[in-house]
Design an enzyme around this catalytic site. Sequence first.
Site: not given
Lengths: 315, 278
Positions: A167, A117, A83, A10, A109, A58
């Site tokens: 990530r 998470d 998302f 990323r 991610h 989104e």
Amino acid sequence: MSEVKKVATRVGYGAALLELGKKRDDFIVMDADLAAATQTGMFKKEFPERFYDCGIAEQNMMGIAAGIAATGKKVIVSSFAMFAAGRAFEQIRNSIAYPHLNVIIGATHAGISVGEDGSSHQCCEDIALMRSIPGMTIINPADETEAKKAVFAAIEADGPVYMRFGRLAVPVIFDEDYKFEIGKGVELKEGNDVTIIATGLMVNEALEAYELLKAEGINARIINMATIKPLDSDIVLKAAKETGAIVTAEEHSVIGGLGSAVSELLSENYPVPVVKLGVNDTFGHSGPAPKLLDEFGLRAANIVEKTKIAISLKK
Amino acid sequence: MDSATKKELQILACKVRLGIIDGVHSAKAGHPGGSLSCTEILTYLYFKHMNIDPKNPKMANRDRFVLSKGHAAPALYAVLAHRGFFDVEKLTTLRQIGSILQGHPDMKNIPGVDMSTGSLGQGISAAVGMALSSKHFGENYNVYTVLGDGEIEEGQVWEAAMFAGNKGLSNLTAFVDYNNLQIDGTIGEVNSAEPIDKKFEAFNWATIVIDGNDFDQIEDALNKAAAIDKPVAIIAKTVKGKGVSYMENAVNWHGAAPNDELYEQAMKELNETLKSLQ
């Protein structure tokens, strides 16, 4: 031995956007309230007037991107893979892909390595979802270098491009001389006993597996398959013919990802054993990313295990 | 609007309605009710208001139109055909294999269609993107969209409204074709988005409520909208099935084609209206 440089893909993505922004001003970057995490924040900081935050919406962001692209302009949109590919699937399918619009979706991610998470954010289904859409290009870079080069290639591509970034900081494998081309797999190691086709952070694991297998007298061919769609069928068929067994390795569900793409190609054209390594049709959970990669069997040792199975299945 | 212009527009609207019925009847499928309700809006936009060129449908600085309620495609196609984007004869190929006239608008193959739509709630986001692109790249064209009153039950519509209001996209005008009917019944019976104007206003839009089958009011609203420094929602109260007696305010004509007998009746009624105008 010198310390291996580790950078998340990323970060390569964010750096590439910044670099692109310095060279050209014919594109817009959008995010859905995750600029700091997706790394579009680097572009936002330097070019605030060329960056639009859609907020936590989104579906609307994908539609706005489609509208911008329909006016003949380029646009890059970002969110987490969950998302982007998940929540906004139908907007991507109908508003972006059906009219084959030039929208780059930078999905970060992705996979189990999101870590702490937990399952709600650990998207292991995005490649499967995006692969089912006609005309969609899917790129899953292995390291920071490839991530950057893939972004530069994607902005020149025809039609929608789904780019998958992680990530977790992962080893930088490639140097600046590395050649990236959309739709082309790259043979990283020669070998004729078996072929390991890996994508994303599993490429580094595959390179480690190569050494472990070599120590046991097994010469594995290693292929980095950054572009999952369109799949480089030539390099896969050649590997099947020359090595007779395939292992696929991906940080994604074993359903619908790289392993499925390779299996689908080979079952119809040159059937050889294909053993898939990936997230085994299960949800993830919270924890440090490296421990999750151990727990979910996404390591070099697991590739070695699958490779031996693949070889044992050879006719 | 002078009476000659009004008559000209009414004649065009009648021809568009004939095209809608012809298309839907030939296809033996489609959505006549919601096509007939927004006929005046589309006719006015394409014949009087928007900066477009049928000979150059991809003209860079043209105004854009997005039919967010994509199922009203028969109305859009009839308007585009009569405006000269393609042959009127094509209208009877609606929904047929090999026809460019897909069941819902397809920007890749239909001259004059600026955005592919059909999945409700998505068109307005694309219109917002176009309006943003126009402003961002300094191209200064306007963007128009037509939403259904049932369509605005989709949450994405309000995501788009929030963004457009926050960004002050004054070059965006959205009509809500308020014919009060959706597939399962009246708006109130299903899941009403009322008060529609108050909702748009809460998202920092200006609103104008009109009779959406009245050319004078459409013209007046668009002229007002052009001078407002906000996105504008024109809540257009219309009659579903307008112009065909048995289809008017009848929910069963949302998505059904007339049989041969009812087709003849509809064409007779519309031709009589046309004759009375000429």
